[in-house]
Design an enzyme around this catalytic site. Structure first.
Site, PDB file in Angstrom:
ATOM      1  N   ASP A  28       6.406   3.824  -3.202  1.00  0.00           N
ATOM      2  CA  ASP A  28       6.845   3.290  -4.500  1.00  0.00           C
ATOM      3  C   ASP A  28       7.740   4.355  -5.137  1.00  0.00           C
ATOM      4  OD1 ASP A  28       7.059   1.845  -6.886  1.00  0.00           O
ATOM      5  OD2 ASP A  28       5.077   2.411  -7.626  1.00  0.00           O
ATOM      6  N   CYS A  74       6.484  -2.146  -3.084  1.00  0.00           N
ATOM      7  CA  CYS A  74       6.311  -3.172  -4.124  1.00  0.00           C
ATOM      8  C   CYS A  74       7.657  -3.620  -4.683  1.00  0.00           C
ATOM      9  CB  CYS A  74       5.403  -2.655  -5.224  1.00  0.00           C
ATOM     10  SG  CYS A  74       5.932  -1.089  -5.944  1.00  0.00           S
ATOM     11  N   GLN A 113       0.149  -7.249  -7.559  1.00  0.00           N
ATOM     12  CA  GLN A 113       0.944  -6.724  -6.447  1.00  0.00           C
ATOM     13  C   GLN A 113       0.053  -6.445  -5.246  1.00  0.00           C
ATOM     14  OE1 GLN A 113       4.483  -6.021  -6.192  1.00  0.00           O
ATOM     15  NE2 GLN A 113       3.804  -5.924  -4.070  1.00  0.00           N
ATOM     16  N   HIS A 150      -1.843  -2.319 -10.859  1.00  0.00           N
ATOM     17  CA  HIS A 150      -0.983  -3.484 -10.600  1.00  0.00           C
ATOM     18  C   HIS A 150      -1.728  -4.416  -9.636  1.00  0.00           C
ATOM     19  CE1 HIS A 150       2.435  -5.940 -10.506  1.00  0.00           C
ATOM     20  NE2 HIS A 150       3.341  -5.150  -9.962  1.00  0.00           N
ATOM     21  N   ARG A 162       2.330  -7.811 -18.987  1.00  0.00           N
ATOM     22  CA  ARG A 162       2.825  -6.571 -18.377  1.00  0.00           C
ATOM     23  C   ARG A 162       3.102  -5.595 -19.511  1.00  0.00           C
ATOM     24  NH1 ARG A 162       7.369  -5.393 -13.898  1.00  0.00           N
ATOM     25  NH2 ARG A 162       5.538  -5.917 -12.676  1.00  0.00           N
ATOM     26  N   ARG A 190       3.819 -12.464  -3.568  1.00  0.00           N
ATOM     27  CA  ARG A 190       3.467 -12.390  -4.995  1.00  0.00           C
ATOM     28  C   ARG A 190       3.244 -13.799  -5.532  1.00  0.00           C
ATOM     29  NH1 ARG A 190       4.979  -8.102  -8.090  1.00  0.00           N
ATOM     30  NH2 ARG A 190       3.666  -9.154  -9.607  1.00  0.00           N
TER      31      ARG A 190
HETATM   32  N1   CP Z   1       6.840  -5.331  -7.843  1.00  0.00           N
HETATM   33  C1   CP Z   1       7.010  -5.807  -9.081  1.00  0.00           C
HETATM   34  O1   CP Z   1       6.059  -5.943  -9.865  1.00  0.00           O
HETATM   35  O2   CP Z   1       8.286  -6.148  -9.376  1.00  0.00           O
HETATM   36  P1   CP Z   1       8.900  -6.463 -10.807  1.00  0.00           P
HETATM   37  O3   CP Z   1       8.855  -5.192 -11.598  1.00  0.00           O
HETATM   38  O4   CP Z   1      10.292  -6.920 -10.537  1.00  0.00           O
HETATM   39  O5   CP Z   1       8.071  -7.531 -11.468  1.00  0.00           O
HETATM   40  N1  NVA Z   2       5.081   2.128 -10.239  1.00  0.00           N
HETATM   41  C1  NVA Z   2       6.115   1.160 -10.588  1.00  0.00           C
HETATM   42  C2  NVA Z   2       5.776  -0.179 -10.024  1.00  0.00           C
HETATM   43  C3  NVA Z   2       6.797  -1.248 -10.290  1.00  0.00           C
HETATM   44  C4  NVA Z   2       6.420  -2.578  -9.725  1.00  0.00           C
HETATM   45  C5  NVA Z   2       6.236   1.097 -12.099  1.00  0.00           C
HETATM   46  O1  NVA Z   2       5.206   1.070 -12.785  1.00  0.00           O
HETATM   47  O2  NVA Z   2       7.362   1.091 -12.597  1.00  0.00           O
END
Ligand code: CP
Ligand code: NVA
Length: 301
Positions: free
Chosen positions: A219, A259, A132, A129, A102, A287
């Protein structure tokens, strides 16, 4: 499937295979049937951003599959002090059986895949993502019975989630509408690809986007890394909110997805969120199942 870098790399058949396996693993887990497909394997999990769901679901997931996870915060490993992705990939490939990363730049997972020799899974970048959205598609299929021909509406920032929902939804035969302000549209390459399919609508009119939708998705207005723009974004996105009025133009049985984490009172009202909590938390649970399917399909030897 060698890696999961972005949904654009996958065929409709490959996404279907992931969703089918995710459903199977979910049923097996609930029935207490063990499925140790990755016995003795180690997944490295590199995080340069925060996470609750991704970290915990990958760690529990690899454990269920008979392997184990190693949490690698970029604050602690040499990557955070400037060691290159190229060298990190070549070193970690000697120890690990797979890496979930990530981070900010989509080039990082792509380069780990390019220079390493083990499966790489994208656990979120600024661009997309995919994990997700696989869970999201699994959830919509679960609640609606099928994906083909359904209308998925995304309300808010044209961010990583919007990008992946457009690609994943359209590849699975859905129609996708995105309501976002001018200047906050999804990435141009995604729009160009989607326009070629005739299945994408982009508008700044949230009601036009949500009309007759089977699923409404939203989101946060400011993603991780955009904290400095949060106040400005509150002004820009005011009105891009999933509330009861917006839900009234969607199909009467429309589901709501998020999400998470959610900023209630901004992109979604507390009442809509709670009315659809069953769907939203099933989505969070999925997930685990979707990512287990991805790990099996990429890492099983
Ligand atoms: N939706 C999601 O990816 O959550 P986190 O940021 O908690 O991993
Ligand atoms: N768009 C958000 C998604 C988090 C799961 C971010 O990137 O922070």
């Amino acid at each position: 499937m060698k890696h999961l870098l972005k949904l654009g790399d996958l065929s409709t058949q490959e996404i279907t295979q992931i969703l089918d396996l995710a459903d199977q693993l979910k049923a097996e887990r609930k029935a207490g049937i063990p499925h140790r497909h990755l016995e003795g394997q180690t997944l490295g999990m590199i995080f340069t951003k925060s996470s609750t769901r991704t970290r915990v679901s990958f760690e529990v997931g690899i454990h269920d599959l008979g392997g184990h996870a190693m949490f690698l915060s970029s604050r602690d490993i040499q990557l955070g002090r400037g060691e290159s992705i190229k060298d990190t990939a070549r070193v970690l490939s000697r120890y690990l059986d797979g890496i979930m990363i990530r981070t900010f730049d989509q080039k990082d997972p792509e380069d780990l895949a390019k220079y390493g020799s083990i499966p790489i899974i994208n656990g979120l970048t600024d661009y997309c993502h995919p994990c997700q959205v696989l869970a999201d598609l699994q959830t919509i299929r679960e609640f609606k019975g099928s994906l083909e021909g359904k209308k998925l509406c995304f309300v808010g920032d044209g961010n990583n989630m919007a990008n992946s929902l457009i690609v994943g939804g359209i590849k699975m035969g859905m129609y996708v509408s995105v309501a976002c302000p001018e200047g906050y549209r999804p990435d141009a390459d995604i729009i160009a690809w989607a326009n070629g399919t005739g299945r994408l609508q982009i508008t700044d009119d949230i009601f036009a986007a949500a009309t007759d939708a089977d699923a409404i998705y939203t989101d946060v207005w400011a993603s991780m890394g955009q904290e400095g723009e949060a106040e400005e974004r509150k002004r820009v996105f005011k009105g891009y909110c999933v509330d009861a009025k917006l839900m009234s133009v969607a199909k009467p049985d429309a589901m709501v997805l998020h999400c998470l984490p959610a900023h209630k009172g901004e992109e979604i009202t507390e009442d809509v969120f709670e009315a659809h909590a069953a769907e939203i938390f099933e989505e969070a649970e999925n997930r685990l199942h979707a990512q287990k399917a991805v790990m099996v399909l990429t890492m099983k030897k």
